[in-house]
Each structure stands twice: as C-alpha cells, then as structure tokens.
Scaffold this active site. Structure first.
Site, PDB file in Angstrom:
ATOM      1  N   CYS A  91       0.842  -1.195   0.000  1.00 18.92           N
ATOM      2  CA  CYS A  91       0.000   0.000   0.000  1.00 18.92           C
ATOM      3  C   CYS A  91       0.874   1.240   0.000  1.00 18.92           C
ATOM      4  O   CYS A  91       1.407   1.628   1.034  1.00 18.92           O
ATOM      5  CB  CYS A  91      -0.939  -0.028   1.208  1.00 18.92           C
ATOM      6  SG  CYS A  91      -2.088   1.353   1.255  1.00 18.92           S
ATOM      7  N   LEU A  92       1.021   1.848  -1.162  1.00 18.73           N
ATOM      8  CA  LEU A  92       1.696   3.125  -1.317  1.00 18.73           C
ATOM      9  C   LEU A  92       0.781   4.041  -2.121  1.00 18.73           C
ATOM     10  O   LEU A  92      -0.133   3.582  -2.797  1.00 18.73           O
ATOM     11  CB  LEU A  92       3.032   2.966  -2.044  1.00 18.73           C
ATOM     12  CG  LEU A  92       4.093   2.070  -1.393  1.00 18.73           C
ATOM     13  CD1 LEU A  92       5.281   1.931  -2.321  1.00 18.73           C
ATOM     14  CD2 LEU A  92       4.537   2.642  -0.065  1.00 18.73           C
TER      15      LEU A  92
END
Length: 319
Positions: A91-92
């Site tokens: 998750c970026l």
C-alpha cells in the site's frame, strides 16, 4: 509464442517505451516485462545504504492495468525483507490501493525508486507492511542474495551493476527521484480525512449517461415538492410551479411579528402539488365543454322547432 499487441493502444505504447528505457540495469534497480505478458513486470532493487536493508537485493512483481498510465500499478514483493509482506500488494500512494493519488507522470522507474526510498520507513499498519526488528531485517538482507525467482531465476538478481563510490546517477534517475519525493506513504489506519469531504453529499451516477453529476444540497427554504412536481407535470405548468419554488429567506434574523406575518402569507399561498395544480384546470375545462354541448343542443332544438312550426303553418295555409 510471440504475443501480438495493438501498437495504437496508449498503455502498450507507454509500456514499450518504458521497457526500452529500462533495458539496461543500474546499480539500484532493474525491471523488464515478461516475455509473454507486457502488463506484468519483474524487478530487482537494491536495499538503501546506511539502513537495515543495506546489502539486500529484493525481487518483486509489478502488475499494470490496461488503463495504464491513467491508473496505477500493483506492486508485490517476492523476497522476504521485513518491511513488506511477501506475495501481497503493498500500500503506497503510487500503488493500486490509492488510485486517487496516482499521477500519470509517474512511471515504473519512479515506482522502483519510491520502493527503495520507502523501505526504511515505518509500516504503521499499512496494507502489506511489516515492522521487523533491525536485526531481523539485516539477517533477511543477507539471505536475499540467495533468492531465486521461479520465473526469472537468478538473472534479475545478478543483473544489477556493482556499487561504486564514483557512480554518477543518470538524468532520468534524478528526475525520477524528484517525482518519488512527491509520493506519500499510505497507512490504512492513518489515512487523513477531510471534514469538508465527509460532509459533502455523495455523487450520483446516472446509468444512462457517461457523465457523473454531483448532487447539490437544496438551498434554505427551497420547496422540494414543487421541484418534483415541475418535472412530473411538464413544461406547460413550469411557469406556475416556478412561482411557488421561490426561495424563502432565512427567518433566523426576523422578529417574532415578522415571522408570524411571513407564515400567514405562506399559508395563504396555494400549494404546488400535481392534484391542486391540474385538477381545477381539468374541472373548468370539463364544465366548459358540458356547457357548450348543452347550448349547442338547445340551439339545435330551437332551430328544429322553428322549422317544424313553419312547415305546419304552411300546410294549414294550403288547406
């Protein structure tokens, strides 16, 4: 078997261009698409120096959507590293978990440098993140040098150039690092919320149209019933309903006497419902029609009577 792609497709053109630009490995990263799938890339990045990942070589996958570069890719690490979960989409703000923060100007090169820059940061509960101890991460960094991908083998791992102090980063790497600085880490439990966005009404999507229309709140005192009635009745009564859809001014600043006078004035004003607008007009039309029919019949009877009497008088005169 060679896969054929539509060279006019924007995603295909963009990916083929990036594959050409990234064909030569660097000291920090290397990435190339699979031979049979242009939309899946495998990459190798070197752990950032002066960190728990120093000396590590990490392998992963990048899965790109057909709408790339308008939509972000999904990034998956395959080498155990103590920072990102293995085999899970991380998750970026540059990944598929947050398409709202993705920018088409970002590229695969930007994503690789962003991964390297984010490795020393804290996980903070983000999807696919880990918070191993420094000793565990250093141990995994040593083991990463022996990792072999089931698809790439050891080719991607050994393709990185050796690190030297005299190495000068390319202009493309400098530009990618500047773009990577704009990328923010996204934690699922710490995503900032905007109070104004929460209070705004949710958008309404019309299935019969391609456009998206935002639902706007009604102004103070606007008659919702009259607006709906206007749409139901049609254009013939739109003027009549507009007289009843005028906004009522805010009564918070009025005195009690003015407020009562305004309420009495509103009570005397006729409502704008369908039955009250249309039914009186229909009753008047029906009454007028009946009256015309009665008058027509009476006139016809009168004419018939005069003709009959004239004929009878002529008959008696002839006798």
């Amino acid at each position: 078997m060679e896969v054929q792609y539509n060279l006019r497709n924007p995603a295909v053109k963009r990916l083929m261009k990036e594959a050409q630009e990234l064909k030569d490995p660097t000291e920090q990263y290397h990435a190339q698409p699979l031979e049979d799938n242009l939309f899946e890339w495998h990459f190798t990045v070197r752990g950032p120096p002066d960190s728990d990942f120093d000396g590590g070589v990490y392998h992963g996958r990048i899965v790109l959507p057909p709408e790339y570069p308008m939509k972000p890719p999904s990034i998956i690490l395959l080498t155990p590293n103590g920072r990102f979960e293995v085999g899970k989409k991380i998750c970026l703000s540059i990944s598929g978990h947050h398409p709202e923060t993705w920018q088409p100007s970002w590229s695969i090169r930007t994503a690789l440098l962003a991964i390297i820059g984010f490795m020393p940061t804290k996980g903070e509960g983000a999807i696919g993140s880990l918070d191993y101890t420094p000793d565990e991460r250093k141990a995994l960094a040593k083991k990463s040098q022996d990792f072999n991908c089931e698809i790439c083998g050891s080719h991607m791992r050994t393709a990185l150039l050796a690190c030297t102090e005299s190495s000068v980063p390319s202009l493309a790497d400098v530009e990618a690092k500047e773009l990577a600085k704009q990328i923010n880490f996204k934690a699922e439990t710490n995503i900032p919320t905007n109070a104004a966005a929460e209070s705004a009404p949710a958008p309404i999507i019309n299935e019969n149209q391609d456009s998206q229309v935002s639902q706007q709140p009604l102004s103070t005192g606007t008659s919702l019933e009259s607006e709906v009635t206007t749409e139901i009745i049609g254009d013939d009564t739109r003027v009549e309903n507009q007289e009843n859809t005028q906004s009522v001014p805010n009564t918070t600043s009025l005195s009690p006497r003015q407020r009562r006078a305004q309420q009495q004035q509103q009570a005397r004003r006729p409502t704008s419902s369908y039955s009250q607008v249309r039914q009186p007009a229909n009753a008047n039309q029906i009454g007028s029609t009946i009256l015309i029919v009665v008058l027509t019949l009476a006139l016809a009877a009168l004419i018939f009577r005069r003709i009959y009497m004239a004929n009878e008088y002529r008959f008696d005169y002839e006798l």
